[in-house]
Motif scaffolding. Structure first.
Motif, PDB file in Angstrom:
ATOM      1  N   VAL A 159       0.960  -1.039   0.000  1.00 14.91           N
ATOM      2  CA  VAL A 159       0.172  -0.077  -0.125  1.00 14.91           C
ATOM      3  C   VAL A 159       0.823   1.343  -0.004  1.00 14.91           C
ATOM      4  O   VAL A 159       1.716   1.248   0.784  1.00 14.91           O
ATOM      5  N   ALA A 160       0.891   2.046  -0.987  1.00 18.08           N
ATOM      6  CA  ALA A 160       1.263   3.311  -1.026  1.00 18.08           C
ATOM      7  C   ALA A 160       2.881   3.107  -1.177  1.00 18.08           C
ATOM      8  O   ALA A 160       3.679   3.841  -0.611  1.00 18.08           O
ATOM      9  N   ALA A 161       3.471   2.189  -2.108  1.00 21.41           N
ATOM     10  CA  ALA A 161       4.564   1.912  -2.270  1.00 21.41           C
ATOM     11  C   ALA A 161       5.388   3.233  -2.781  1.00 21.41           C
ATOM     12  O   ALA A 161       6.800   2.999  -2.737  1.00 21.41           O
ATOM     13  N   TRP A 162       4.719   4.134  -3.409  1.00 26.99           N
ATOM     14  CA  TRP A 162       5.358   5.234  -3.937  1.00 26.99           C
ATOM     15  C   TRP A 162       5.956   5.977  -2.898  1.00 26.99           C
ATOM     16  O   TRP A 162       6.992   6.857  -3.001  1.00 26.99           O
ATOM     17  N   ARG A 163       5.640   5.665  -1.373  1.00 24.87           N
ATOM     18  CA  ARG A 163       6.260   6.561  -0.392  1.00 24.87           C
ATOM     19  C   ARG A 163       7.801   6.269  -0.525  1.00 24.87           C
ATOM     20  O   ARG A 163       8.674   6.934   0.032  1.00 24.87           O
ATOM     21  N   LYS A 164       8.321   4.949  -0.961  1.00 25.19           N
ATOM     22  CA  LYS A 164       9.732   4.582  -1.011  1.00 25.19           C
ATOM     23  C   LYS A 164      10.042   4.784  -2.474  1.00 25.19           C
ATOM     24  O   LYS A 164      11.355   4.272  -2.489  1.00 25.19           O
TER      25      LYS A 164
END
Length: 334
Positions: free
Chosen positions: A252-257
């Motif tokens: 979930v929300a891998a874009w944060r990394k």
């Protein structure tokens, strides 16, 4: 006789007010620009917090810019048909016109592409620059991560905390207190129940995923209020609520990394995802239905590299226009 010192004071006040207005106008212009940096955003917030007059001047100038909505409506109107000019003389050679066509086309695309983001920027309290992820702390202690080009506004009062997701996607790590925490997007609402969760807004469709805890979804025109738990995903639009396949909470929300994870994703969906991290748009034309889906991990910091990889993997055609605009089409054999 007029007091010279009073005249000097008046001149000083006028000069100071003009400087304050100019500075506020500058920050409004930078706020809605696609290339505003993280350091500039911090500088703006520091300037606003340093003096109540700064806040008032900024709010006044931002309100004036709201009139741009009338311009946006003009873009939504269908273009009128040109009136034929009988016997009109061609003033420019055909070759010159053909050479200028890509530039004109790029300019037209850019105008349509940037106008919505300008209007969103005027409404936003927090916004992430294109190509970057921004983390902010809300007044209640809640942490929000904003993906590239995403924007939120807030309406906190004594009874509840409401965040409006204006564009893009945001991940919330909510600080719990007696007031409910709500995220509103496209007419629906996500209510926190001891949670960290992501909300994505793509036009009129909203997708919610839960990292831990739980949320309750209120979709427009739907009487049900389903609960999502860690790993659960769902979407809603004006027609109601739809459960999606679950996934590991870490996804979930891998874009944060800085990660773009694709698992058998349609090509056009993958290209649109990558395009979020580019300053210039990516346009797709043609039928990609027969092309195999995309799986893999790409880095959001290298969007052009990701585009080139997918184009090469799937045998697509890519054209670059002035301003960095990319046009991607399937090969005729697909």
């Amino acid at each position: 006789m007029p007091d010279p010192s009073e005249s000097k004071r008046n001149d000083h006040d006028v000069s100071e007010e003009r400087a304050l207005r100019d500075r506020a106008q500058y920050w409004v212009a930078r706020l809605v620009a696609k290339d505003i940096s993280e350091s500039e955003i911090v500088e703006l917030e520091t300037w606003l917090a340093s003096n109540p007059r700064h806040k008032h001047a900024f709010a006044r100038e931002r309100a004036l810019w709201q009139d741009l909505s009338a311009v946006a409506e003009a873009f939504a109107q269908p273009a009128s048909k040109p009136v034929p000019l009988s016997g009109a003389r061609r003033f420019f050679p055909r070759r010159r016109i053909m050479q200028a066509a890509p530039v004109a086309l790029a300019a037209s695309f850019a105008a349509v592409f940037f106008m919505p983001s300008i209007l969103i920027g005027l409404r936003a309290d927090y916004q992430a620059p294109v190509g970057a992820v921004r983390s902010v702390a809300l007044p209640d202690g809640t942490t929000v991560s904003l993906d590239s080009g995403s924007a939120i506004s807030m309406a906190f009062d004594g009874d509840r905390r409401v965040v409006h997701l204006l564009a893009g996607r945001a991940w919330f790590d909510v600080r719990h207190e007696s007031r409910p925490f709500l995220v509103e997007a496209a007419g629906g609402q996500t209510r926190d129940i001891g949670t960290a969760f992501e909300v994505r807004r793509e036009s009129h469709i909203v997708e919610v995923g839960v990292t831990h805890g739980a949320v309750r979804i209120h979709a427009p025109n739907d009487t049900d209020s389903p609960i999502l738990r860690a790993g659960d995903r769902a979407s809603y639009d004006a027609k109601g609520f739809v459960r999606l396949s679950s996934q590991p909470a870490a996804y979930v929300a891998a874009w944060r990394k800085g990660e773009l994870l694709f698992d058998k994703v349609p090509i056009e969906t993958a290209l649109a995802e990558i395009a979020r991290y580019r300053h210039a748009p990516v346009w797709t034309f043609g039928d990609f239905g027969k092309a195999p889906p995309v799986s893999g991990l790409f880095l959001s910091a290298r969007p052009d590299e990701a585009l080139e990889t997918i184009v090469r993997m799937r045998g697509l055609r890519m054209t670059t226009l002035p301003g960095g605009i990319r046009i991607i089409q399937p090969n005729r054999g697909i």
